[in-house]
Write a protein that holds these residues in place. Structure first.
Motif, PDB file in Angstrom:
ATOM      1  N   UNK A 282       0.823  -1.216   0.000  1.00 30.08           N
ATOM      2  CA  UNK A 282       0.000   0.000   0.000  1.00 30.08           C
ATOM      3  C   UNK A 282       0.852   1.258   0.000  1.00 30.08           C
ATOM      4  N   UNK A 283       2.159   1.129   0.288  1.00 25.05           N
ATOM      5  CA  UNK A 283       3.043   2.288   0.232  1.00 25.05           C
ATOM      6  C   UNK A 283       3.298   2.726  -1.209  1.00 25.05           C
ATOM      7  N   UNK A 284       3.017   1.871  -2.169  1.00 23.80           N
ATOM      8  CA  UNK A 284       3.106   2.242  -3.589  1.00 23.80           C
ATOM      9  C   UNK A 284       1.747   2.811  -3.985  1.00 23.80           C
ATOM     10  N   UNK A 285       1.650   4.085  -4.246  1.00 25.24           N
ATOM     11  CA  UNK A 285       0.333   4.711  -4.517  1.00 25.24           C
ATOM     12  C   UNK A 285      -0.407   4.043  -5.670  1.00 25.24           C
ATOM     13  N   UNK A 286      -1.681   3.704  -5.413  1.00 31.03           N
ATOM     14  CA  UNK A 286      -2.560   3.148  -6.434  1.00 31.03           C
ATOM     15  C   UNK A 286      -2.403   1.667  -6.694  1.00 31.03           C
ATOM     16  N   UNK A 287      -1.487   0.966  -6.010  1.00 34.51           N
ATOM     17  CA  UNK A 287      -1.266  -0.452  -6.343  1.00 34.51           C
ATOM     18  C   UNK A 287      -2.413  -1.331  -5.877  1.00 34.51           C
ATOM     19  N   UNK A 288      -3.022  -1.005  -4.717  1.00 35.87           N
ATOM     20  CA  UNK A 288      -4.106  -1.851  -4.223  1.00 35.87           C
ATOM     21  C   UNK A 288      -5.308  -1.846  -5.176  1.00 35.87           C
ATOM     22  N   UNK A 289      -5.478  -0.827  -5.976  1.00 37.05           N
ATOM     23  CA  UNK A 289      -6.596  -0.774  -6.913  1.00 37.05           C
ATOM     24  C   UNK A 289      -6.266  -1.441  -8.244  1.00 37.05           C
ATOM     25  N   UNK A 290      -5.035  -1.938  -8.363  1.00 38.06           N
ATOM     26  CA  UNK A 290      -4.614  -2.526  -9.637  1.00 38.06           C
ATOM     27  C   UNK A 290      -3.861  -3.836  -9.408  1.00 38.06           C
ATOM     28  N   UNK A 291      -4.527  -4.761  -8.723  1.00 41.61           N
ATOM     29  CA  UNK A 291      -3.948  -6.071  -8.445  1.00 41.61           C
ATOM     30  C   UNK A 291      -4.640  -7.163  -9.259  1.00 41.61           C
ATOM     31  N   UNK A 292      -5.156  -6.809 -10.407  1.00 43.20           N
ATOM     32  CA  UNK A 292      -5.906  -7.779 -11.188  1.00 43.20           C
ATOM     33  C   UNK A 292      -5.029  -8.884 -11.770  1.00 43.20           C
ATOM     34  N   UNK A 293      -3.698  -8.703 -11.778  1.00 39.81           N
ATOM     35  CA  UNK A 293      -2.800  -9.717 -12.321  1.00 39.81           C
ATOM     36  C   UNK A 293      -1.971 -10.419 -11.242  1.00 39.81           C
ATOM     37  N   UNK A 294      -2.383 -10.288  -9.991  1.00 42.71           N
ATOM     38  CA  UNK A 294      -1.558 -10.799  -8.892  1.00 42.71           C
ATOM     39  C   UNK A 294      -1.829 -12.252  -8.537  1.00 42.71           C
ATOM     40  N   UNK A 295      -2.896 -12.860  -9.042  1.00 43.76           N
ATOM     41  CA  UNK A 295      -3.257 -14.219  -8.637  1.00 43.76           C
ATOM     42  C   UNK A 295      -2.495 -15.293  -9.386  1.00 43.76           C
ATOM     43  N   UNK A 296      -1.866 -14.965 -10.502  1.00 43.96           N
ATOM     44  CA  UNK A 296      -1.152 -15.985 -11.271  1.00 43.96           C
ATOM     45  C   UNK A 296      -0.053 -15.382 -12.108  1.00 43.96           C
ATOM     46  N   UNK A 297       1.012 -16.115 -12.366  1.00 45.32           N
ATOM     47  CA  UNK A 297       2.131 -15.587 -13.162  1.00 45.32           C
ATOM     48  C   UNK A 297       1.812 -15.414 -14.647  1.00 45.32           C
ATOM     49  N   UNK A 298       0.678 -15.960 -15.078  1.00 44.71           N
ATOM     50  CA  UNK A 298       0.345 -15.849 -16.504  1.00 44.71           C
ATOM     51  C   UNK A 298      -0.498 -14.623 -16.827  1.00 44.71           C
ATOM     52  N   UNK A 299      -0.955 -13.921 -15.823  1.00 42.52           N
ATOM     53  CA  UNK A 299      -1.820 -12.758 -16.055  1.00 42.52           C
ATOM     54  C   UNK A 299      -0.978 -11.531 -16.419  1.00 42.52           C
ATOM     55  N   UNK A 300      -1.494 -10.784 -17.410  1.00 39.00           N
ATOM     56  CA  UNK A 300      -0.790  -9.573 -17.842  1.00 39.00           C
ATOM     57  C   UNK A 300      -1.760  -8.562 -18.445  1.00 39.00           C
ATOM     58  N   UNK A 301      -2.954  -8.503 -17.878  1.00 38.81           N
ATOM     59  CA  UNK A 301      -3.976  -7.619 -18.439  1.00 38.81           C
ATOM     60  C   UNK A 301      -3.660  -6.146 -18.177  1.00 38.81           C
ATOM     61  N   UNK A 302      -2.975  -5.827 -17.123  1.00 37.15           N
ATOM     62  CA  UNK A 302      -2.678  -4.429 -16.804  1.00 37.15           C
ATOM     63  C   UNK A 302      -1.822  -3.795 -17.890  1.00 37.15           C
ATOM     64  N   UNK A 303      -0.774  -4.451 -18.308  1.00 38.24           N
ATOM     65  CA  UNK A 303       0.110  -3.886 -19.329  1.00 38.24           C
ATOM     66  C   UNK A 303      -0.585  -3.772 -20.680  1.00 38.24           C
TER      67      UNK A 303
END
Length: 735
Positions: free
Chosen positions: A232-253
């Motif tokens: 949470x010390x990285x601003x805005x990261x908690x609202x953009x964790x849609x790719x954190x559940x698996x190493x194959x996800x890359x929708x953010x980029x």
């Protein structure tokens, strides 16, 4: 400036389109034979099972953490991968579970499959964002506690209504508001900074380097909250964790684009233009606040390059070199960096250390033990918002300095492009090793690709605490190190221990001296008693001997009589010897005396002018009026006889002094006198004696004298032996 969409979001006005997922509620039960299993779902069509539809086989193990049975209530946070569907791409979902247990004997209706003494269940909420989990945790705790208080788990009405309330809030858009609520999730930042101090900045910079970070702790909730607080010390990261559940996800980029406009009055617009958040969870990355052992195969997969995960199982500590580049042990508050290159990159610069020491000092100065999350001054400095904005300023300065570093590198031979108010390369204050390491990461690649090259025109490229090492830094560092030593506490404890030891030593020394003094007094008393006993014993012996002599007159008289008998026997022997000589012709003739006195050799055999002892004796006897044959010689009166003999000896010595013609002889004095007397009596004249006759008479006299002497000595020895034999029993009696 025109409004632009925030990175990672689609839809109008920058709102993230996540209205398609409705929060779900499920119950996970720990079956005594089959282990953890999903019991029922709420918010899904009748007969459907999302765990089977989405292949959430590890959901029961994530909801019931290891060691949850040791506490009354525990929370677990985890991520779930929702596969792609016809309507939406694959994304990450987030779960929070509240685990409680109840004694089986308290159940109103005990099912047949409950064979153990306790019943353990977890109520789980699954949502598409962890942003509101801080608020959701309190509601979930109340609902779970109320459901367990019923003591009847078949009644699930309260859980159904809880899920319906979450769905209504989602439908009304209350959970979709674009509001920065990062601070509502995770442990207090004040607690984080106070607990890890300067290492807080080390952990943040480590997250940006995207290594394999493993958190370990026995308490699952604290383990998960620590990770959420850090990201949470990285601003805005908690609202953009849609790719954190698996190493194959890359929708953010894929959905990210470079912003073309900026509204300086809008904070979110400024952060988006600067390229925040720095997406550390993308292709090849994984985030699992709680990761069970069944998920270790994903961590060891070749496609998993980096992750931030937590575990409560100590088996991972034995394989930390395999599963981690850095291990954070929350039970011991230690950080172990196993990678050498990572350790070098994470070394803080002087400016970094000065900056984090400043924040730590602010937190310590405003710390309140009764309310750790709020400063005791109730002011802004040292508060949660203050800490968050300080880290935000640090990151903005960091990325601006790195952009200026790249600009200097590209225009190294053109001094006209340098900013006049910036001296040198400002990225040096952030550590060159760390900057070089960060440029190799995925999040740097994404950030550098989607941001303007002149970001340093928006934010000044300068470290918040730029500059070299100063005296203030040294003083602050020493002060911090002294505080870390907790000398006051240690001195207090040491003083108390020293006081106890001194008191114990004083008591022991006093005891030793008292014992020594008592031993000396006892020794003196013993010596005094022995002396008194010795004196008493001597007095008793004296009294006993006196009593023996005084109390037994018969023994005393007998001893006196024995002494008198020995003396009488001794004198009697001399008397008998004198009588025998008298019978042999020893007389008191005056003629003999005259003849002896006139010279001639009568009485000595060869003459020679020496007076005879017999003549002297006779003369003296006549002068004293005591003849030799008087009764006084035969009486026991030894002194009279002794006086006569001493007179004769003196007269004889006087005659010897005047007689210079005395012949040399070895004959005894007694024999000469007696022989002279005997020869005078036999001859009746003073004529010289025939030498032959004299020799014969002398030989006979010697034989007779030797026999008498032998008899005397034998009698005297016999008397002495008898006296000693009588004295020995008396001495034993006295003893």
């Amino acid at each position: 400036m025109a409004a632009t969409s925030a990175p990672g979001c689609v839809g109008e006005n920058g709102a993230c389109n996540k209205a398609g997922f409705t929060p779900l509620v499920t119950v996970v039960d720990f079956h005594h034979h089959r282990g953890p299993e999903v019991e029922r779902w709420f918010g899904v069509p009748e007969g459907s099972d999302p765990a089977a539809d989405y292949d959430w086989t590890l959901l029961p193990f994530m909801a019931l953490s290891d060691g949850a049975h040791a506490t009354t209530e525990d929370f677990s946070y985890f991520t779930l991968l929702r596969p792609a569907t016809e309507d939406s791409p694959a994304t990450s979902l987030f779960g929070i579970s509240c685990t409680r247990q109840l004694d089986a004997s308290q159940l109103l209706v005990r099912p047949s499959d409950v064979t153990r003494s306790t019943v353990q269940k977890a109520v789980v909420v699954i949502a598409d964002s962890p942003q509101f989990f801080g608020m959701l945790r309190e509601r979930l705790s109340v609902v779970t506690s109320a459901w367990f208080a019923q003591r009847e788990f078949s009644d699930t009405e309260i859980l159904r209504r809880f899920q319906e309330s979450l769905a209504e809030e989602k439908a009304r858009g209350q959970l979709n508001e674009e509001v920065d609520r990062d601070q509502y999730l995770g442990m207090s930042l004040r607690e984080l900074v106070r607990e890890f101090r300067w290492q807080t900045l080390v952990l943040l910079k480590c997250c940006l380097l995207q290594p394999k970070m493993l958190f370990f702790g026995s308490r699952c909730e604290r383990l998960c909250m620590m990770q959420f607080s850090l990201i949470s010390l990285i601003p805005g990261l908690l609202r953009n964790l849609q790719d954190s559940a698996g190493p194959d996800l890359n929708s953010y980029e894929k959905k990210l684009s470079r912003p073309t406009s900026l509204r300086t009055s809008d904070r979110n617009s400024l952060l988006s233009y600067m390229g925040l958040p720095l997406q550390i969870f993308g292709k090849g990355s994984l985030f699992g606040p709680y990761t069970p052992l069944q998920q270790l195969d994903i961590l060891a997969d070749f496609g998993t390059k980096s992750y931030i995960v937590g575990s409560t199982n100590s088996l991972l500590l034995q394989q930390k070199d395999r599963y981690s580049d850095i291990l954070i042990n929350l039970d011991e508050n230690t950080i172990n960096i196993t990678s050498t290159s990572l350790r070098t990159a994470l070394a803080l610069s002087h400016s970094d250390r000065r900056w984090i020491d400043f924040i730590t000092q602010e937190v310590n100065d405003t710390w309140d033990d009764s309310n750790p999350g709020r400063p005791k001054t109730m002011g802004y400095r040292g508060s949660e918002e203050f800490i968050r904005l300080q880290f935000e300023e640090y990151l903005l300065s960091l990325i601006s300095s790195v952009k200026y570093h790249n600009y200097l590198t590209q225009n190294a031979h053109n001094p006209r492009v340098l900013l006049p108010h910036i001296e040198g390369d400002p990225s040096v204050d952030f550590s060159n090793e760390w900057v070089e390491y960060w440029m190799k990461t995925e999040n740097y690649r994404i950030w550098n690709l989607n941001t303007d090259s002149h970001l340093f025109d928006i934010v000044e490229p300068k470290h918040p605490c730029a500059g070299g090492l100063t005296v203030d830094d040294v003083q602050r560092r020493i002060q911090q190190q002294v505080q870390d030593l907790h000398l006051d506490e240690r001195f207090a404890v040491g003083k108390e221990v020293l006081g106890r030891n001194l008191a114990a030593g004083r008591d022991k020394a006093s005891t030793i001296f008292n014992k020594l003094y008592a031993d000396m007094e006892a020794l003196r008393e013993a010596q005094r008693k022995r002396a008194e006993e010795s004196q008493k014993a001597e007095g008793i012996e004296k009294d006993g001997s006196a009593a023996t002599y005084n109390g037994d007159p018969n023994k005393t008289q007998h001893a006196a009589s024995s002494v008198s008998a020995r003396a009488g026997a001794y004198i009697g022997s001399w008397t008998s010897w004198a009588d025998q000589k008298r019978k042999q012709g020893w007389g008191r003739s005056n003629n003999n005396s005259t003849a002896t006195a006139s010279g001639g050799g009568s009485g000595w055999g060869f003459g020679g002018g020496r007076k005879s002892r017999s003549a002297n004796t006779d003369s003296n006897s006549e002068k004293n009026g005591t003849p030799l044959n008087s009764p006084a010689l035969s009486s026991p009166g030894f002194p009279s006889s002794e006086k006569i003999q001493m007179s004769d000896v003196q007269l004889h010595r006087a005659s010897e002094g005047n007689d210079m013609r005395r012949p040399l002889t070895q004959d005894s004095f007694d024999e000469s006198v007696l022989d002279a007397v005997g020869s005078a009596d036999e001859s009746g004249s003073s004529s010289p004696v025939n030498p032959r006759r004299y020799t014969a008479l002398r030989r006979d006299s010697k034989s007779s004298d030797a026999k008498l002497d032998e008899d005397e000595h034998s009698n005297a020895a016999e008397a002495m032996d008898n006296a000693e034999a009588e004295e020995k029993p008396k001495a034993r009696d006295r003893t």
